[in-house]
Write an enzyme that holds these catalytic residues in place. Structure first.
Site, PDB file in Angstrom:
ATOM      1  N   CYS A 180     -13.150  33.249   1.251  1.00  0.00           N
ATOM      2  CA  CYS A 180     -13.271  31.835   0.905  1.00  0.00           C
ATOM      3  C   CYS A 180     -12.988  30.900   2.076  1.00  0.00           C
ATOM      4  CB  CYS A 180     -12.357  31.522  -0.274  1.00  0.00           C
ATOM      5  SG  CYS A 180     -12.707  32.634  -1.651  1.00  0.00           S
ATOM      6  N   HIS A 320      -7.451  23.212  -0.168  1.00  0.00           N
ATOM      7  CA  HIS A 320      -8.174  24.384  -0.677  1.00  0.00           C
ATOM      8  C   HIS A 320      -8.103  24.379  -2.208  1.00  0.00           C
ATOM      9  CE1 HIS A 320     -10.113  28.218  -0.460  1.00  0.00           C
ATOM     10  NE2 HIS A 320      -9.126  28.839  -1.065  1.00  0.00           N
ATOM     11  N   HIS A 356     -15.315  26.691  -7.398  1.00  0.00           N
ATOM     12  CA  HIS A 356     -15.017  27.309  -6.105  1.00  0.00           C
ATOM     13  C   HIS A 356     -16.280  27.965  -5.556  1.00  0.00           C
ATOM     14  CE1 HIS A 356     -13.177  29.170  -2.832  1.00  0.00           C
ATOM     15  NE2 HIS A 356     -12.142  29.770  -3.399  1.00  0.00           N
ATOM     16  N   PHE A 417      -9.198  35.480   0.678  1.00  0.00           N
ATOM     17  CA  PHE A 417      -8.713  36.852   0.493  1.00  0.00           C
ATOM     18  C   PHE A 417      -8.810  37.559   1.840  1.00  0.00           C
ATOM     19  CE2 PHE A 417      -9.980  37.476  -4.279  1.00  0.00           C
ATOM     20  CZ  PHE A 417      -8.945  36.648  -4.652  1.00  0.00           C
TER      21      PHE A 417
END
Lengths: 433, 85
Positions: A180, A320, A356, A417
């Site tokens: 991400c 974020h 997202h 991640f």
């Protein structure tokens, strides 16, 4: 505000001259920005025949099917991730005042030297829908029906390569993968390449297209997704006490970066400066962020130093803020620690509206941060009805917030991640001397 | 039994869908690669789409010899005749 950002050996200031996006809020950037400004949710019920078998029935689906904007024969050989990338890059290219075609009929603008044009464009997961689709064909119909385009469609560098092909970029095509954080990392890499004098102009951004039962099931198994199936528009709620996970989104977002010299030589309209970037890695756990937030803080501190700005210069933070219980809390603490008590910065979580977009999130939110400075209005964090107790950052909860006049700087955070942390600094100013 | 023109027209639809070639351009004398700019990967797709459409088998060793639209149409015609024989 100082404008002595790190300019690299080439001494170049890097400016932003074009923007484009295809998102759950709209098929282009103006409609996306209108959605962000007006606090519109792009999240809805999935309505596919497969979603009943899953625990999650909501997603932030693109407002406009990118395939509907291109020839069928073109679309069928492009994974949806490449389709979004091409739509967003084409809009950004045109927004930068560049022509789609050279006088000899090839792609690009006659004023742009292909050997000085770079692409840095990321996807977090890549062409998953093409991969899984071809696997289904192999199982049901055998090898002779597997598309020979399967590999060029599924490879994660395909969106970047397709954009490079479209515009004739020959200075290098990069596709960094960091989940991400991917498209923020793509922006950071292009910034360095331009500062080092390895190109004059770059198409940067990100794309993601994995609204498909497999990743939804897999993310749901990680307990990462919101299950507020009955209220899709209220599901993504960064920093709200009732948040229960992120909402998967899809789309693409692109920017045109140029050296100031190159932009001025062609008389380009300049939105602002890509002033700095900071990259760190937690190396703490494969998927859990370091709860101390050390890596996040260091990324922001590095980005500020790279931009030669201080925390006091930051007027806005696009966080974020994915709407996960622990992630939002840790990031808020990290932001507060970096900006300090006297900060007047207004933070927001635009994923409350867009969901997202994984590998496209960093680019979309860098654009949102830049436009917030440019238009002097911070988009709201919708659904933030009951903020976490003890939050010490100022958030544009439920309504837009105005920004002051003058030169402004903003931070955009992206975490992925793998422990990837990337912070980007943009300003609405540029050095004219 | 499909006529030559019917097979050509059906094949032209496939070539259009796969490679974006205008259906009217896919005439019998046209070379897939040299005249219609069909690339090698698209050619593979056209062959297997044609197999599905016409219910014939076009093995790789034969498909590589199908240079023009006419070559493909006459191959399909013959395959249909032998299938119905």
């Amino acid at each position: 505000m100082s404008t002595r950002a790190n300019t690299g050996p080439a001494g170049a200031q890097i400016v932003i001259t074009g923007l484009g996006a295809s998102t759950p809020l709209g098929g282009d950037l103006p409609s996306t920005w209108e959605g962000l400004r007006s606090g519109r949710s792009g999240i809805s019920r999935i309505e596919q025949d497969w979603d009943d078998e899953l625990s999650v029935h909501i997603a932030a689906q693109a407002k406009v099917d990118p395939a509907s904007t291109m020839e069928r024969s073109e679309a069928r050989h492009l994974d949806r991730s490449s389709q979004f990338a091409l739509v967003a890059a084409t809009e950004a290219w045109a927004d930068a005042g560049l022509a789609p075609e050279r006088s000899d009929g090839t792609a690009g603008d006659d004023r742009i030297d292909p050997d000085r044009l770079l692409v840095s464009l990321a996807s977090g997961i890549g062409g998953l829908q093409s991969l899984v689709g071809s696997w289904d064909v192999l199982q049901s119909k055998g090898q002779r029906r597997v598309s020979p385009f399967t590999i060029p469609m599924l490879m994660t560098n395909a969106p970047a390569a397709n954009v490079g092909l479209r515009f004739g970029a020959k200075a290098g095509v990069h596709a960094p993968v960091s989940a991400c954080a991917s498209s923020s990392e793509a922006i950071a890499i292009a910034l360095d390449q331009l500062r080092w004098g390895r190109a004059d102009i770059a198409i940067v951004g990100g794309t993601e297209a994995v609204i498909h039962p497999l990743p939804i099931a897999a993310f749901a198994q990680m307990q990462a997704l919101s299950r507020r199936n009955d209220e899709p528009e209220r599901a993504s709620r960064p920093w709200d006490q009732d948040r229960d996970g992120f909402v998967l989104g899809e789309g693409g977002a692109c920017l045109i970066l140029e050296t100031l010299e190159h932009a001025q030589a062609r008389g380009a309209r300049i939105y602002g400066t890509l002033a700095g970037a900071g990259i760190t890695a937690d190396s703490h756990d494969l998927v859990q962020p370091d709860p101390s937030g050390a890596g996040q803080r260091k990324a922001m501190v590095k980005a500020l130093a790279d931009a030669d700005l201080s925390a006091a210069d930051i007027a806005h933070v696009n966080a974020h803020a994915t709407s996960t219980p622990q992630g939002d809390a840790t990031e808020a603490q990290s932001i507060a620690a970096v900006l300090g008590e006297g900060s007047s910065a207004v933070a927001t979580g635009t994923k409350s509206m867009t969901g997202h977009l994984l590998g496209a999130a960093g680019a979309l939110e860098t654009i949102a941060a830049l436009l917030a400075l440019h238009e002097r209005v911070v988009p709201p964090t919708i659904n933030l009805e009951r903020p976490d107790e003890g939050l010490t950052i100022d958030i544009a909860a439920l309504a837009t917030r105005d920004l002051p006049t003058g030169d402004l700087a903003a931070l955009n955070n992206s975490f992925g991640f793998g422990g990837h942390n990337v912070a980007i600094v943009v300003t609405n100013a540029h050095r004219t001397g | 039994m499909a006529t030559t023109e019917e097979i050509r027209a059906d094949l032209a639809v496939i070539v259009n869908e796969v490679a974006g070639v205008a259906a009217d351009d896919a005439q019998l004398d046209k070379s897939f690669v040299d005249d219609l700019n069909v690339d090698s990967l698209s050619m593979v797709e056209i062959i297997y789409a044609a197999e599905d459409k016409f219910g014939v088998s076009i093995p790789d060793e034969d498909s590589k010899n199908l240079r023009t639209v006419g070559d493909a149409v006459s191959y399909i015609e013959k395959a249909l005749v032998s299938a119905n024989a």
